[in-house]
Design a protein around this motif. Structure first.
Motif, short mmCIF file in Angstrom:
data_model
loop_
_atom_site.label_atom_id
_atom_site.label_comp_id
_atom_site.label_asym_id
_atom_site.label_seq_id
_atom_site.Cartn_x
_atom_site.Cartn_y
_atom_site.Cartn_z
N ALA A 1 13.93 4.81 -1.73
CA ALA A 1 12.61 5.07 -2.31
C ALA A 1 12.39 6.55 -2.65
O ALA A 1 11.32 6.92 -3.12
N ARG A 2 13.38 7.37 -2.43
CA ARG A 2 13.25 8.80 -2.72
C ARG A 2 13.44 9.09 -4.20
O ARG A 2 14.15 8.39 -4.90
N GLN A 3 12.81 10.14 -4.64
CA GLN A 3 12.94 10.66 -6.01
C GLN A 3 12.61 9.63 -7.09
O GLN A 3 13.23 9.61 -8.15
N LEU A 4 11.60 8.81 -6.82
CA LEU A 4 11.12 7.90 -7.87
C LEU A 4 10.25 8.70 -8.83
O LEU A 4 9.52 9.60 -8.41
N PRO A 5 10.29 8.36 -10.10
CA PRO A 5 9.38 9.04 -11.03
C PRO A 5 7.94 8.60 -10.74
O PRO A 5 7.72 7.50 -10.24
N THR A 6 7.00 9.48 -11.00
CA THR A 6 5.60 9.10 -10.85
C THR A 6 5.31 8.01 -11.87
O THR A 6 5.65 8.12 -13.04
N PHE A 7 4.70 6.93 -11.41
CA PHE A 7 4.43 5.77 -12.25
C PHE A 7 3.08 5.97 -12.93
O PHE A 7 2.04 5.98 -12.28
N ASN A 8 3.09 6.18 -14.23
CA ASN A 8 1.87 6.45 -14.99
C ASN A 8 1.33 5.19 -15.64
O ASN A 8 1.13 5.13 -16.86
N GLN B 1 2.42 10.31 -3.86
CA GLN B 1 1.58 10.77 -2.76
C GLN B 1 2.29 10.81 -1.40
O GLN B 1 1.67 11.13 -0.41
N VAL B 2 3.57 10.47 -1.38
CA VAL B 2 4.32 10.46 -0.12
C VAL B 2 5.54 11.36 -0.28
O VAL B 2 6.33 11.16 -1.20
N PRO B 3 5.70 12.35 0.59
CA PRO B 3 6.87 13.24 0.48
C PRO B 3 8.17 12.46 0.66
O PRO B 3 8.25 11.56 1.49
N ASP B 4 9.18 12.83 -0.10
CA ASP B 4 10.48 12.16 -0.02
C ASP B 4 11.04 12.14 1.40
O ASP B 4 11.70 11.18 1.79
N ALA B 5 10.79 13.18 2.16
CA ALA B 5 11.34 13.26 3.52
C ALA B 5 10.85 12.10 4.41
O ALA B 5 11.51 11.75 5.38
N GLU B 6 9.72 11.50 4.06
CA GLU B 6 9.15 10.41 4.86
C GLU B 6 9.60 9.03 4.38
O GLU B 6 9.15 8.02 4.91
N VAL C 1 0.84 -1.20 0.00
CA VAL C 1 0.00 0.00 0.00
C VAL C 1 0.88 1.25 0.00
O VAL C 1 0.68 2.17 -0.79
N ARG C 2 1.88 1.27 0.85
CA ARG C 2 2.78 2.44 0.91
C ARG C 2 3.56 2.59 -0.39
O ARG C 2 3.71 3.69 -0.91
N LEU C 3 4.03 1.47 -0.93
CA LEU C 3 4.76 1.52 -2.19
C LEU C 3 3.86 2.04 -3.32
O LEU C 3 4.29 2.83 -4.16
N SER C 4 2.62 1.63 -3.33
CA SER C 4 1.66 2.13 -4.33
C SER C 4 1.52 3.64 -4.22
O SER C 4 1.52 4.35 -5.22
N ARG C 5 1.41 4.13 -3.00
CA ARG C 5 1.29 5.58 -2.79
C ARG C 5 2.56 6.32 -3.21
O ARG C 5 2.49 7.42 -3.75
N ILE C 6 3.71 5.72 -2.97
CA ILE C 6 4.98 6.32 -3.39
C ILE C 6 5.01 6.42 -4.91
O ILE C 6 5.39 7.45 -5.47
N LEU C 7 4.61 5.35 -5.59
CA LEU C 7 4.63 5.35 -7.06
C LEU C 7 3.67 6.37 -7.65
O LEU C 7 3.86 6.83 -8.78
N ARG C 8 2.66 6.75 -6.92
CA ARG C 8 1.71 7.77 -7.36
C ARG C 8 2.13 9.17 -6.95
O ARG C 8 1.42 10.14 -7.19
#
Length: 152
Positions: A102-109, A92-97, A83-90
Motif C-alpha cells: 500500500a506504499r507509494q500509491l498515487p493520490t486518488f483524485n 492521509q497516511v504516511p507510507d511508514a505506517e 476507512v483506512r484504504l480511503s485515507r490512504i487513497l487521499r
C-alpha cells in the motif's frame, strides 16, 4: 442537478458524464456485494478487485482511468479496512505506517464511496458513505456531488 441536503438520492438524479467517446465511467470496486454488478453495470464499467492488495496494485497502475472507487467499510479478512484504504487513497497516511503493497500509491483524485450497513458508525472525515442496499441513483448522486464540490 445538485442534491439538496437530506434529499433522497432515489428521488432525482443525473447520470454521470460519459468519457472517451461514450465509454461508460469506470469504477474500481472492492466489495463483497456481487449484487452491485447488475445494479450499476448499465451505467458504469465496474472493475473488481478481489482484495485490498489487488486494489492497491490496480490503482497504482491505472488510478487515472477511474471515475471513482466503491469500497466496503468492513473488508472481511483484510489487513486494511475500507476507512483506512480511503485515507490512504487521499494521501492521509504516511507510507511508514502502511504494509509494503500500500506504499507509494498515487493520490486518488476521484470520489471514494464507502459502503456501509450503518453509516453512523463511520467517521464523517473519511468521505462519502452510501448505505446498503446500494442503488444506481445513490452512487451517481454521490459521484456528482463529489465532482461539484471538488471543482477547481
Amino acid at each position: 442537478m445538485t442534491r439538496k441536503q437530506g434529499r433522497d438520492a432515489s428521488q432525482s438524479w443525473t447520470p454521470p458524464p460519459q468519457s472517451d467517446a461514450g465509454a461508460r465511467p469506470r469504477l474500481v470496486c472492492l466489495t463483497r456485494a456481487a449484487s452491485l454488478v447488475p445494479a450499476l453495470s448499465s451505467v458504469y464499467d465496474l472493475i473488481e478487485a478481489r482484495h485490498e492488495r489487488a486494489a492497491c496494485a490496480l490503482l497504482r497502475a491505472r488510478a487515472q482511468e477511474f471515475a471513482g472507487a466503491l469500497i466496503d467499510v468492513d473488508l472481511v479478512g483484510a489487513e486494511l479496512d475500507g476507512v483506512r484504504l480511503s485515507r490512504i487513497l487521499r494521501g492521509q497516511v504516511p507510507d511508514a505506517e502502511l504494509p509494503a503493497y500500500a506504499r507509494q500509491l498515487p493520490t486518488f483524485n476521484a470520489p471514494v464511496l464507502l459502503l456501509a450497513e450503518d453509516p453512523s458508525r463511520v467517521s464523517a472525515d473519511v468521505g462519502q458513505v452510501i448505505t446498503r442496499p446500494v442503488t444506481l441513483p445513490a452512487v451517481t448522486v454521490a459521484i456528482n456531488d463529489w465532482i461539484l464540490s471538488n471543482r477547481r
